[in-house]
Design a protein around this motif. Structure first.
Motif, PDB file in Angstrom:
ATOM      1  N   LEU A  74       1.065  -1.345   0.022  1.00 57.12           N
ATOM      2  CA  LEU A  74      -0.070  -0.174   0.086  1.00 57.12           C
ATOM      3  C   LEU A  74       0.738   1.496  -0.251  1.00 57.12           C
ATOM      4  O   LEU A  74       0.242   2.372  -0.614  1.00 57.12           O
ATOM      5  CB  LEU A  74      -0.797   0.045   1.391  1.00 57.12           C
ATOM      6  CG  LEU A  74      -1.955  -0.920   1.217  1.00 57.12           C
ATOM      7  CD1 LEU A  74      -2.770  -1.040   2.312  1.00 57.12           C
ATOM      8  CD2 LEU A  74      -3.204  -0.865   0.119  1.00 57.12           C
ATOM      9  N   SER A  75       2.086   1.289   0.983  1.00 54.49           N
ATOM     10  CA  SER A  75       2.779   2.234   0.896  1.00 54.49           C
ATOM     11  C   SER A  75       3.539   2.471  -0.678  1.00 54.49           C
ATOM     12  O   SER A  75       3.221   3.831  -1.040  1.00 54.49           O
ATOM     13  CB  SER A  75       3.624   2.084   1.813  1.00 54.49           C
ATOM     14  OG  SER A  75       4.502   3.135   1.460  1.00 54.49           O
ATOM     15  N   ASP A  76       4.079   1.451  -0.900  1.00 56.60           N
ATOM     16  CA  ASP A  76       4.129   1.535  -2.479  1.00 56.60           C
ATOM     17  C   ASP A  76       3.499   2.014  -3.676  1.00 56.60           C
ATOM     18  O   ASP A  76       3.279   3.631  -4.564  1.00 56.60           O
ATOM     19  CB  ASP A  76       5.111   0.383  -2.718  1.00 56.60           C
ATOM     20  CG  ASP A  76       6.312  -0.328  -2.345  1.00 56.60           C
ATOM     21  OD1 ASP A  76       7.147   0.407  -1.695  1.00 56.60           O
ATOM     22  OD2 ASP A  76       6.410  -1.699  -2.273  1.00 56.60           O
ATOM     23  N   ALA A  77       1.842   1.536  -3.418  1.00 56.31           N
ATOM     24  CA  ALA A  77       1.077   2.145  -3.998  1.00 56.31           C
ATOM     25  C   ALA A  77       1.301   3.561  -3.984  1.00 56.31           C
ATOM     26  O   ALA A  77       0.905   4.349  -4.809  1.00 56.31           O
ATOM     27  CB  ALA A  77       0.093   1.261  -4.047  1.00 56.31           C
ATOM     28  N   GLN A  78       1.209   3.972  -2.835  1.00 58.36           N
ATOM     29  CA  GLN A  78       1.040   5.443  -2.563  1.00 58.36           C
ATOM     30  C   GLN A  78       1.687   6.081  -3.245  1.00 58.36           C
ATOM     31  O   GLN A  78       1.664   7.710  -3.415  1.00 58.36           O
ATOM     32  CB  GLN A  78       0.642   5.877  -1.151  1.00 58.36           C
ATOM     33  CG  GLN A  78       0.662   7.344  -0.588  1.00 58.36           C
ATOM     34  CD  GLN A  78       0.593   7.233   0.961  1.00 58.36           C
ATOM     35  OE1 GLN A  78       0.928   6.488   2.018  1.00 58.36           O
ATOM     36  NE2 GLN A  78      -0.538   8.091   1.173  1.00 58.36           N
TER      37      GLN A  78
ATOM     38  N   PHE B 213       2.767   9.664 -10.479  1.00 59.20           N
ATOM     39  CA  PHE B 213       1.451  10.187 -11.476  1.00 59.20           C
ATOM     40  C   PHE B 213       0.937  10.870 -10.912  1.00 59.20           C
ATOM     41  O   PHE B 213       1.312  12.438 -12.421  1.00 59.20           O
ATOM     42  CB  PHE B 213       0.613   8.929 -11.110  1.00 59.20           C
ATOM     43  CG  PHE B 213      -0.597   8.646 -12.226  1.00 59.20           C
ATOM     44  CD1 PHE B 213       0.103   9.004 -13.658  1.00 59.20           C
ATOM     45  CD2 PHE B 213      -1.421   9.720 -12.375  1.00 59.20           C
ATOM     46  CE1 PHE B 213      -1.106   8.364 -15.096  1.00 59.20           C
ATOM     47  CE2 PHE B 213      -2.627   9.116 -13.160  1.00 59.20           C
ATOM     48  CZ  PHE B 213      -2.276   9.136 -14.205  1.00 59.20           C
ATOM     49  N   THR B 214       0.648  11.552 -10.008  1.00 60.09           N
ATOM     50  CA  THR B 214      -0.536  12.391 -10.068  1.00 60.09           C
ATOM     51  C   THR B 214       0.901  13.842  -9.915  1.00 60.09           C
ATOM     52  O   THR B 214      -0.070  14.937 -11.040  1.00 60.09           O
ATOM     53  CB  THR B 214      -0.033  13.494  -8.485  1.00 60.09           C
ATOM     54  OG1 THR B 214      -1.548  11.925  -8.176  1.00 60.09           O
ATOM     55  CG2 THR B 214      -0.985  14.172  -7.859  1.00 60.09           C
ATOM     56  N   ALA B 215       2.306  14.165  -9.878  1.00 62.10           N
ATOM     57  CA  ALA B 215       2.716  14.723  -9.982  1.00 62.10           C
ATOM     58  C   ALA B 215       2.745  15.117 -11.231  1.00 62.10           C
ATOM     59  O   ALA B 215       3.575  15.976 -12.091  1.00 62.10           O
ATOM     60  CB  ALA B 215       4.342  14.720  -9.028  1.00 62.10           C
ATOM     61  N   ASN B 216       3.359  13.956 -11.869  1.00 52.86           N
ATOM     62  CA  ASN B 216       3.920  14.052 -12.721  1.00 52.86           C
ATOM     63  C   ASN B 216       2.626  14.765 -14.300  1.00 52.86           C
ATOM     64  O   ASN B 216       2.642  15.511 -15.279  1.00 52.86           O
ATOM     65  CB  ASN B 216       4.173  12.765 -14.079  1.00 52.86           C
ATOM     66  CG  ASN B 216       5.517  12.061 -13.589  1.00 52.86           C
ATOM     67  OD1 ASN B 216       6.264  12.953 -13.039  1.00 52.86           O
ATOM     68  ND2 ASN B 216       5.673  10.563 -13.702  1.00 52.86           N
ATOM     69  N   VAL B 217       1.287  13.999 -13.974  1.00 54.04           N
ATOM     70  CA  VAL B 217       0.239  14.993 -14.474  1.00 54.04           C
ATOM     71  C   VAL B 217      -0.157  16.021 -14.265  1.00 54.04           C
ATOM     72  O   VAL B 217      -0.160  16.961 -15.513  1.00 54.04           O
ATOM     73  CB  VAL B 217      -1.265  14.120 -14.020  1.00 54.04           C
ATOM     74  CG1 VAL B 217      -2.669  14.856 -15.041  1.00 54.04           C
ATOM     75  CG2 VAL B 217      -0.991  12.274 -14.840  1.00 54.04           C
TER      76      VAL B 217
END
Length: 106
Positions: A85-89, A95-99
């Motif tokens: 879960l930590s890795d997924a977060q 991803f959010t930062a890249n977007v």
């Protein structure tokens, strides 16, 4: 009559010694039997506090040993799930930062 008094005293003393020995043996056995329960309770508290590397020592093939194995398997599974879960977060944040960065460039 003196013989009866002596017999009474010997029997009373024997009964007292036997009772004390039984109490001592019972106490030792109870502490020894309940020690794994105390260890498991402490380990569960540690796990609940977030110490995910907490494990119980496996001392034998009896019920407490099997219990310790099950606890350790559960702790390992919990640790793996929390790491996943930590890795997924982290991936989601990246991803959010890249977007956000690619949207700012346009």
């Amino acid at each position: 009559m003196d013989d009866l008094a002596t017999l009474r005293n010997v029997l009373a003393l024997g009964w007292l010694v036997l009772t004390l020995m039984a109490g001592l043996v019972g106490t030792v056995l109870a502490r020894r039997t309940l020690a794994p329960v105390s260890q498991a309770s402490q380990a569960a508290r540690s796990l609940a506090e977030g110490l995910l590397d907490t494990r119980l020592p496996v001392a034998g093939d009896d019920e407490f040993g099997l219990w310790a194995v099950s606890f350790n398997e559960m702790a390992e599974a919990l640790e793996a799930k929390i790491e996943a879960l930590s890795d997924a977060q982290l991936r989601e944040r990246a991803f959010t930062a890249n977007v956000a960065t690619s949207c700012e460039r346009r």
